[in-house]
Design a protein around this motif. Structure first.
Motif, PDB file in Angstrom:
ATOM      1  N   ILE A   1      16.394  17.995  39.138  1.00 55.12           N
ATOM      2  CA  ILE A   1      15.733  17.272  38.046  1.00 55.12           C
ATOM      3  C   ILE A   1      14.408  17.937  37.686  1.00 55.12           C
ATOM      4  O   ILE A   1      14.073  18.101  36.520  1.00 55.12           O
ATOM      5  N   ARG A   2      13.645  18.332  38.704  1.00 51.02           N
ATOM      6  CA  ARG A   2      12.339  18.965  38.459  1.00 51.02           C
ATOM      7  C   ARG A   2      12.476  20.404  37.980  1.00 51.02           C
ATOM      8  O   ARG A   2      11.501  21.009  37.546  1.00 51.02           O
ATOM      9  N   GLY A   3      13.681  20.949  38.084  1.00 56.64           N
ATOM     10  CA  GLY A   3      13.891  22.313  37.641  1.00 56.64           C
ATOM     11  C   GLY A   3      13.527  23.365  38.672  1.00 56.64           C
ATOM     12  O   GLY A   3      13.466  24.550  38.358  1.00 56.64           O
ATOM     13  N   THR A   4      13.292  22.952  39.919  1.00 52.48           N
ATOM     14  CA  THR A   4      12.940  23.918  40.954  1.00 52.48           C
ATOM     15  C   THR A   4      14.167  24.492  41.649  1.00 52.48           C
ATOM     16  O   THR A   4      14.036  25.410  42.453  1.00 52.48           O
ATOM     17  N   ALA A   5      15.330  23.961  41.336  1.00 52.50           N
ATOM     18  CA  ALA A   5      16.576  24.496  41.893  1.00 52.50           C
ATOM     19  C   ALA A   5      17.661  24.369  40.828  1.00 52.50           C
ATOM     20  O   ALA A   5      17.716  23.381  40.100  1.00 52.50           O
ATOM     21  N   HIS A   6      18.487  25.362  40.735  1.00 53.70           N
ATOM     22  CA  HIS A   6      19.592  25.343  39.784  1.00 53.70           C
ATOM     23  C   HIS A   6      20.764  24.595  40.412  1.00 53.70           C
ATOM     24  O   HIS A   6      21.051  24.740  41.596  1.00 53.70           O
ATOM     25  N   GLN A   7      21.449  23.799  39.607  1.00 53.75           N
ATOM     26  CA  GLN A   7      22.536  22.968  40.131  1.00 53.75           C
ATOM     27  C   GLN A   7      23.609  23.794  40.825  1.00 53.75           C
ATOM     28  O   GLN A   7      24.165  23.379  41.840  1.00 53.75           O
ATOM     29  N   ASP A   8      23.923  24.969  40.314  1.00 54.89           N
ATOM     30  CA  ASP A   8      24.934  25.817  40.956  1.00 54.89           C
ATOM     31  C   ASP A   8      24.485  26.262  42.349  1.00 54.89           C
ATOM     32  O   ASP A   8      25.285  26.342  43.272  1.00 54.89           O
ATOM     33  N   ASP A   9      23.188  26.540  42.470  1.00 52.14           N
ATOM     34  CA  ASP A   9      22.654  26.944  43.775  1.00 52.14           C
ATOM     35  C   ASP A   9      22.723  25.795  44.774  1.00 52.14           C
ATOM     36  O   ASP A   9      23.014  26.006  45.957  1.00 52.14           O
TER      37      ASP A   9
END
Length: 117
Positions: A51-59
């Motif tokens: 949600i915060r954009g610090t991790a990509h969903q695929d990762d």
């Protein structure tokens, strides 16, 4: 010229794990009252990172797969299924077999979901 320190790429650092002093989980919710929310909180940290954009969903999905989170969750459901059936002498008793089959089926579905994504 000052060198800028880069922030670490990991979300959190685990410095230790404390285990309960009791050796068994009680049916009155004793240790489960601590373990289940801790597991849920760990997963919510991953959701928050997306949600915060610090991790990509695929990762995150790949990290969950690599860690075997789906297998661990499925193992919990399968163990619960076995525990239900251990409580009865009659494996055809619907009051026991239906919940056990539902738990076992859900464990299989959890494993399948991670194969599909």
């Amino acid at each position: 010229m000052n060198e800028v320190t880069k922030a670490p790429k990991h979300l959190a650092t685990i410095t230790g794990i404390e285990t309960p002093t009791r050796t068994s989980l009680t049916s009155d919710g004793g240790d489960l009252a601590d373990l289940a929310p801790a597991a849920a909180a760990a997963l919510r940290l991953l959701a928050d990172a997306i949600i915060r954009g610090t991790a990509h969903q695929d990762d995150v999905v790949q990290a969950l797969q690599d860690a075997g989170v789906h297998e661990a969750f499925a193992d919990v459901l399968a163990a619960a299924s076995n525990a239900v059936m251990d409580e009865t002498d009659d494996p055809h008793d619907v009051d026991y077999s239906l919940p056990a089959e539902n738990l076992s089926g859900t464990a299989s579905q959890v494993r399948d979901i991670f194969r599909w994504i």
